[in-house]
Each structure stands twice: as structure tokens, then as C-alpha cells.
Design a protein around this motif. Structure first.
Motif, short mmCIF file in Angstrom:
data_model
loop_
_atom_site.label_atom_id
_atom_site.label_comp_id
_atom_site.label_asym_id
_atom_site.label_seq_id
_atom_site.Cartn_x
_atom_site.Cartn_y
_atom_site.Cartn_z
N GLU A 1 43.99 -11.34 -3.13
CA GLU A 1 43.77 -12.17 -3.35
C GLU A 1 42.35 -12.68 -2.37
O GLU A 1 42.30 -13.88 -1.81
CB GLU A 1 44.45 -12.80 -3.86
N ASP B 1 39.84 -14.29 -3.28
CA ASP B 1 39.53 -15.98 -3.62
C ASP B 1 40.32 -16.60 -3.64
O ASP B 1 40.21 -18.14 -3.17
CB ASP B 1 38.96 -16.44 -5.10
N ALA B 2 40.97 -16.73 -2.86
CA ALA B 2 42.29 -17.72 -1.94
C ALA B 2 42.69 -17.81 -1.27
O ALA B 2 42.70 -19.42 -1.36
CB ALA B 2 44.19 -16.85 -1.95
N ARG C 1 39.54 -19.55 -0.22
CA ARG C 1 38.52 -21.20 -0.88
C ARG C 1 39.11 -21.51 -1.90
O ARG C 1 39.67 -22.93 -1.83
CB ARG C 1 37.86 -20.39 -1.69
N VAL C 2 40.75 -20.91 -3.22
CA VAL C 2 41.19 -22.02 -4.01
C VAL C 2 42.22 -23.16 -3.18
O VAL C 2 41.74 -24.27 -3.35
CB VAL C 2 41.75 -20.89 -4.89
N ALA D 1 39.86 -26.10 -2.01
CA ALA D 1 39.59 -26.91 -2.16
C ALA D 1 40.52 -27.33 -2.93
O ALA D 1 40.72 -28.48 -3.25
CB ALA D 1 39.00 -25.74 -3.02
N GLY D 2 41.74 -27.21 -2.99
CA GLY D 2 42.38 -27.83 -3.73
C GLY D 2 43.57 -28.58 -2.83
O GLY D 2 44.36 -29.76 -3.12
N ASP E 1 47.62 -30.20 -5.32
CA ASP E 1 46.95 -30.03 -5.38
C ASP E 1 46.18 -31.74 -4.74
O ASP E 1 46.66 -33.00 -5.66
CB ASP E 1 45.36 -30.52 -6.52
N SER F 1 49.85 -28.11 -8.56
CA SER F 1 48.94 -27.16 -8.71
C SER F 1 49.16 -26.10 -9.60
O SER F 1 49.94 -25.28 -8.79
CB SER F 1 47.77 -26.65 -8.21
N GLU G 1 47.72 -23.10 -10.72
CA GLU G 1 47.01 -21.80 -9.57
C GLU G 1 47.55 -21.95 -8.86
O GLU G 1 48.07 -20.74 -8.04
CB GLU G 1 45.86 -22.50 -9.99
N LEU G 2 48.13 -22.90 -7.26
CA LEU G 2 48.73 -22.50 -6.35
C LEU G 2 50.38 -21.94 -6.30
O LEU G 2 50.59 -20.92 -4.97
CB LEU G 2 48.61 -24.08 -5.42
N ILE H 1 49.69 -18.13 -6.83
CA ILE H 1 49.26 -17.55 -5.55
C ILE H 1 50.49 -16.95 -4.50
O ILE H 1 50.88 -16.17 -4.06
CB ILE H 1 48.16 -18.32 -5.06
#
Length: 489
Positions: free
Chosen positions: A117, A119-120, A122-123, A126-127, A190, A197, A199-200, A203
Motif C-alpha cells: 500500500e 499510500d499507507a 502518508r495515511v 497524517a492520522g 487518530d 480509525s 482505515e488504520l 491497513i
């Protein structure tokens, strides 16, 4: 005779558990302690026995002399952070080892996540304000879930950091909760939204159903049940991670103070004004959550006290105290440098491929030079973090130090010399426990008479800027060489 009411502050660390009785004005009334074993079943693996940790807490409580029961107004917790474990919801029995914060068995898996991933990273940054690294909890939680016994269904699993485990045991299995500060170190929380989160969790493959409830740090975490020496119904009033508790105990509630807690590793932390995504290799963390969140920049060194312990064993010294006495017998390390990257490097380098090294040895090298190199290594690693904090715009004029290694005048003077700023050593040895007790007393509506003790000792730089720059440059060159020669996948 009237009994003084106290908060029972339990400080559960990597190698020992302490129980500290703290009055409403911050006075320490009693201390108990018990050691905890750390196991290394394979290179880079660091684990502990969860039941032994609980037993050590009970032993420390008994040692602190809390049998009076009624004198304990509340319980507060200060705990090691990113270490995690899993247990059965139905019985409370652990279903695997407690994976320590130093453990790097998930390093390859973390690399796979970043590859799968793109983008992982960055995500996650950010979180959470953190990096994807095996020091943090989520990769270890995933490992525990993947390696749980076949007969344990997911709906019978609880997971958590050490604070969640102790809350569960203190309340007789009635409360599965963690404080927001500990949650912020998991890579699953987050820190802007102040919530787990989804989303986290996706991941890292950790279902939200197994996680504890994340609460504000002074929310109240149930009441005690069946804890020897503590009356049933005593509130568990406040919970903090140990480094965060030390920051509060040092009076670091607003920007402008940098503290270093010298333990097995070292936490270097400074409060910042408000939330912002991490911009440096010293990540953002949530120190605590009360009426408002307190954010901080923090860098974690994986091996500082552990480096002194290892060197003492290597040189056949009976204790770290003996090692420090040996180090004091020479004016410098004679060109010897120790890089204590036993499980890689943490902040600000974040390089788990680097291995420990001992360089600069000649025929003139004596054991005392190696001992002195260990002292230098502890101080140099802290300088690496402080340099990044300063470059990020936070002026560093004084460092407040706490933890066991601060008993060494040699180490503290070396730290002041290499930093070029004043080092103040905390008056109270149990500063993390005192910080947790401070928050507990506030939650009880007391603590207005709390005294912030002046430093016990102060150290000012004893070398000039040219010598300081030379010693720092020698360290950086050795570190860079070790990183270049690391065996990478």
C-alpha cells in the motif's frame, strides 16, 4: 492517629513494577517494587510473561505497605507503552506472550505493508503523527492475532497495551479500556479525531472489535475488585503512559520544556501548541487527553539503560553502578565508540537494519574506555533527538532528566557537555508515578496544594563549542558508517 489519604500510583515498566503512595500535595509516602523478566527467544525478539507482570504489580503493592486499604483514595497507572498482549475475553487468560516495545519480529511485515500500500505511510503519518515501525503496537497486535491458538475464536479475544491489561485485572475483568495517550502509540488511533480509525485498523488488519475502549486520561476506569491490599470499589482514576506521566510529573504542561526519561530506552519529549502532522523524524504524540488534548514531539531511543546493562555484563561488572565507576576512572573513551543498535535504531534515524557495533579499539584500549563509550552512547543518542527538535523550531534551553540512570553524575555531566545546555535532574526518583498520581488527584478535585519540587541537581556544560562539535561529528561519522554497511533486504 489520622491516616493520610494517598493515591496508589502503579508504575509498570519494562524491567520492574513500582507502587508509589502519593499524597495530595505530591509527597511520596511509600514505595514498593518488584522486578520483571525480559526474554529474548530469538534475535530481535523481546517478550515478557503477562502473568508475571501482574504478579510483579501485586508484589510491589504489597511492598509499598498498602494493606491499610482505606487510606488509598484512588489508583493511578503509569505504564510501558507500545508493548502489547492478547487474552481471552471469557477467562482473562493470556493467549500468547506480551510483545515488548523493543521487539522487531514484525520488521519485514512492516516493509511488506509499505510495499503493498504505497499510500499507507502518508495515511498513517497524517492520522497518528507516527511512522510505520515495529516499535509501535499495530504490527505486533496483528502478529498476536495471526499466531493465536486455533481454538480461540476472534470474538473471545481482547487485545491491548499494558495499561489495558492492568485495568482489566484491577477491575476483576469488568473494564476493557485504555487511555488516549497509550492508544495514540498503537498506529490505530487518530490523534486529530481522538478516536480509533477504521482505515488504520484496515491497513494493519486489526479488527476494531478486539480493541479496548479509548478514554480520556482522567475519565475513570472502573473500580478495583479482588486486589490484595486495596479495598474493593477504589476508583482507578487516571491512566497515563510512563513517558507521558513523566512529562506531567516534570511540570511539562505547556511548550518550552524538554524532558528525557532514562530507562531501558529513553523518551525525549516536549509539548507543542496544538495538533499538526509530524514534519520531522521526531514524531508527534498525544501526551494525554483531559479537558483538551496535550500534544508533544517525542523521540524514542531503543537502547540506553539497556546499553549500560549490556556493557556491564560484557566487562564482567556486577552492576551498572560498578560500570559507571569504572567509566569515571578515565578522562574519555580513548577513541572507542559503542553504537548500541541491538534492535536497530529508533528516532530520529528509524533504521532497524543497523546492528550494534564497538569500534575504535586499539592495543591501548582498556575496559574503562569501553565503559566510558557506553556512557557517551547514551548521551549522544539523546543529542540526536534534541538536535531535530531544535531544528523543528522548538528552542532547547534546559533538559529536565528523570529515570534510574540520572543517578550517574558522569552521565548527566556528559549529557550537558554534549548538548551545550543545562541539565536539571528531577528531585523525585518516581517521577512517572508522581505524574500519574497528580492527574488522579486532579480528577478527585484535590491536588490544589501540589508542590513542583525544584531539581535535585543541575549540570552545566563543561566543554567549549569546538570540542562539542568535534565529539558530535565523530559520533555522526561512526553512525553513518554503520548505516551504510547495514545488511538490507
Amino acid at each position: 492517629m489520622q491516616t493520610t489519604r494517598a493515591v496508589l500510583a502503579i508504575d509498570q515498566g519494562t524491567t520492574n513494577s513500582k507502587a508509589v503512595l502519593v499524597s495530595a500535595d505530591g509527597s511520596v509516602l511509600g514505595v514498593g517494587s518488584a522486578g520483571v523478566r525480559v526474554d529474548n527467544p530469538a534475535p530481535g525478539w523481546v517478550q515478557q510473561d503477562a502473568e508475571q507482570i501482574w504478579a510483579s504489580v501485586l508484589a510491589a503493592v504489597a511492598d509499598a505497605g498498602t494493606a491499610a486499604g482505606g487510606s488509598v483514595a484512588a489508583v493511578a497507572l503509569s505504564t510501558q507503552r507500545e508493548s502489547v498482549l492478547a487474552w481471552r475475553r471469557s477467562s482473562g487468560d493470556p493467549i500468547g506472550p506480551l510483545l515488548g516495545w523493543q521487539d522487531r519480529r514484525t520488521a519485514d511485515w512492516c516493509t511488506e505493508v509499505l510495499g503493498a500500500e504505497p499510500d499507507a505511510e502518508r495515511v498513517v503519518a497524517a492520522g497518528t503523527g507516527l511512522r510505520i515501525d515495529p516499535m509501535f503496537s499495530a504490527p505486533k497486535l496483528r502478529w498476536l492475532l495471526d499466531h493465536r491458538p486455533a481454538d480461540v475464536p476472534l470474538d473471545d479475544v481482547c487485545v491491548g497495551t499494558v495499561d489495558a491489561w492492568l485495568i482489566w485485572r484491577l477491575t476483576g475483568g469488568h473494564v476493557h479500556a485504555t487511555d488516549a495517550g497509550n492508544a495514540s502509540r498503537t498506529l490505530l488511533y487518530d490523534v486529530g479525531a481522538l478516536a480509533w480509525s477504521g482505515e488504520l485498523c484496515r491497513i494493519f488488519g486489526v479488527p476494531g472489535s478486539v480493541l479496548p475502549r479509548a478514554c480520556r486520561s482522567d475519565a475513570g476506569f472502573g473500580t478495583t475488585l479482588g486486589v490484595p491490599g486495596v479495598a474493593d470499589g477504589t476508583p482507578v482514576a487516571a491512566v497515563l503512559a510512563d513517558s507521558h506521566a513523566a512529562l506531567l510529573g516534570q511540570g511539562g504542561e505547556s511548550p518550552g520544556l524538554v524532558k528525557a526519561t532514562y530507562g531501558t530506552g529513553t523518551s525525549v519529549m516536549t509539548p507543542v501548541a496544538g495538533y499538526r502532522p509530524a514534519r520531522t523524524d521526531v514524531p508527534l504524540t498525544l501526551a494525554w487527553l483531559t479537558d483538551a488534548p496535550c500534544y508533544a514531539l517525542e523521540g524514542n531511543i531503543l537502547s540506553s539503560g539497556a546499553a549500560l546493562d549490556w556493557t556491564a555484563r560484557l566487562l564482567g561488572q556486577d552492576s551498572v553502578g560498578d560500570l559507571l565507576e569504572l567509566a569515571q576512572s578515565v578522562p574519555d573513551a580513548g577513541g572507542v565508540q559503542l553504537l548500541p543498535a541491538f534492535t536497530g535504531l529508533g528516532a530520529p534515524h528509524w533504521d532497524r537494519a543497523v546492528r550494534a557495533s564497538l569500534t575504535g579499539i586499539t592495543q591501548a584500549t582498556a575496559p574503562a574506555h569501553v565503559a566510558r563509550a557506553a556512557v557517551d552512547a547514551v548521551a549522544q543518542q539523546i543529542c540526536d533527538i534534541v538536535d531535530v527538535i531544535a531544528a523543528d523550531g522548538t528552542p532547547v534551553r534546559v533538559l529536565r532528566a528523570d529515570g534510574g540512570a540520572t543517578r550517574s553524575s558522569l552521565l548527566m555531566q556528559t549529557q550537558a557537555d554534549l548538548l551545550g545546555v543545562t541539565v536539571e535532574v528531577a528531585d523525585v526518583a518516581e517521577v512517572s508515578a508522581v505524574g500519574a498520581a497528580k492527574l488522579a488527584w486532579r480528577s478527585l478535585g484535590a491536588g490544589a496544594s501540589w508542590r513542583q519540587a525544584p531539581p535535585a541537581r543541575t549540570y552545566t556544560p563543561g566543554i567549549g563549542p569546538d570540542v562539542r562539535a568535534e565529539r558530535r561529528q565523530e559520533w555522526r561519522m561512526n553512525l553513518d558508517a554503520a548505516r551504510r554497511s547495514a545488511d538490507r533486504p
